[in-house]
Scaffold this active site. Structure first.
Site, mmCIF file in Angstrom:
data_model
loop_
_atom_site.group_PDB
_atom_site.id
_atom_site.type_symbol
_atom_site.label_atom_id
_atom_site.label_comp_id
_atom_site.label_asym_id
_atom_site.label_seq_id
_atom_site.Cartn_x
_atom_site.Cartn_y
_atom_site.Cartn_z
ATOM 1 N N SER A 173 0.797 -1.339 -0.190
ATOM 2 C CA SER A 173 0.043 0.083 0.156
ATOM 3 C C SER A 173 0.783 1.236 -0.042
ATOM 4 O O SER A 173 2.167 1.209 0.508
ATOM 5 C CB SER A 173 -0.793 -0.022 1.263
ATOM 6 O OG SER A 173 -1.776 1.205 1.571
ATOM 7 N N TYR A 186 -2.117 -1.041 10.351
ATOM 8 C CA TYR A 186 -2.240 -1.624 8.970
ATOM 9 C C TYR A 186 -1.051 -0.933 7.983
ATOM 10 O O TYR A 186 -0.480 -1.865 7.169
ATOM 11 C CB TYR A 186 -3.567 -0.831 8.011
ATOM 12 C CG TYR A 186 -3.700 -0.927 6.680
ATOM 13 C CD1 TYR A 186 -4.369 -2.017 5.983
ATOM 14 C CD2 TYR A 186 -3.384 -0.010 5.857
ATOM 15 C CE1 TYR A 186 -4.434 -2.293 4.883
ATOM 16 C CE2 TYR A 186 -3.670 -0.024 4.347
ATOM 17 C CZ TYR A 186 -4.152 -1.115 3.997
ATOM 18 O OH TYR A 186 -4.266 -1.290 2.518
#
Length: 283
Positions: A173, A186
């Site tokens: 990400s 995350y």
């Protein structure tokens, strides 16, 4: 793209409940046989980026296996779309964080296909939290179990099935590169995926099999994970903060996975592609 306020109460979310519906069927994508005769396993393949990647790879000639947690309706829609392109689609339902499940998937694939050419580690979850002091050990463990441990377990289980010159593509990400204070656990798990990608690419087992290991680091993408992660008002107009002033559609991210899985990327390993809408990050 205008996104109205909406929220789903359970992760990883359902694409059938999203409005507007994401573009995840690769309708404008023209296959050219890049993966003809190959077999690919895609985690989180029921919806979003996973669905678009699965359908795109099918259009390139691959038979597909998708692995998902529990979203049967989304998975059925994806399976039907793949079969409409004349390709086989196997489905596996379960929790990637369970190493026994990962081993069972590998055993079933060995019995059905004998071997595999492409593994796409795409499944993930996120839990926004403004105060990192309140993030519980249970949440950290859950996030890493899905995003990192499950990817690690599945790669270990599947690796013996991967053919020479096979390819592994992981989903990290943009948050792994620029950070995200509201997604601290995350972002940390996605940073671990970058390190895993680079390290595995150098591993003797991978090098000896002439395999490649790469990753994709998307920016904001309109997938079920978004309404399942954020409150309704936060979802409204999601993605407008990036340079392109909008969220990506899954169809815009999937070609990066397809490229890295194909021989078009034959001289790339240990690398990360950045379809992120214009955020300038280190590679």
């Amino acid at each position: 793209m205008d996104i109205p306020a909406q929220h789903q109460t359970q992760q990883p979310g359902h694409e059938t409940e999203m409005h507007p519906a994401p573009h995840s069927f690769m309708k404008d994508y023209q296959g050219s046989g890049k993966l003809e005769g190959k077999k690919a396993l895609i985690t989180g393949g029921d919806s979003g980026i996973g669905r678009a990647t699965a359908i795109g790879m099918a259009k390139e000639g691959a038979d597909i296996a998708i692995l998902y947690l529990e979203e049967d309706e989304d998975a059925s829609i994806t399976q039907n779309a793949i079969q409409e392109h004349g390709k086989e689609c196997l489905t596996f339902v379960g929790d990637l964080g369970n190493p026994e499940f990962c081993s069972q998937v590998a055993q079933d694939l060995r019995e059905k296909w004998g071997s595999l050419d492409v593994l796409v580690n795409n499944a993930g979850e996120q839990h926004p939290c403004e105060d990192f002091l309140t993030i519980t050990p249970q949440q950290i463990e859950k996030t890493f179990k899905t995003n990192f441990f499950g990817m690690f377990f599945l790669t270990q289980a599947i690796f013996p099935l991967l053919n020479k010159n096979g390819s592994i593509v992981n989903c990290t990400s943009v948050t792994a590169y620029r950070g995200s204070p509201e997604l601290l656990d995350y972002a940390s798990s996605k940073g671990a995926i970058v390190a895993f990608t680079r390290s595995l690419a150098k591993h003797k087992y991978v090098v000896d099999k002439k395999m490649r290991v790469n990753a994709v680091a998307p920016g904001p993408v309109w997938t079920p994970l978004i309404p399942a992660s954020f409150e309704a008002e936060e979802v409204k107009n999601f993605g407008e903060s990036v340079l392109m002033q909008r969220a990506a559609q899954p169809d815009e991210i999937a070609p990066s996975f397809i490229f890295l899985a194909s021989d078009d990327a034959s001289y790339m390993t240990g690398q990360v592609l950045h379809p992120n809408g214009g955020e300038m990050v280190g590679s």
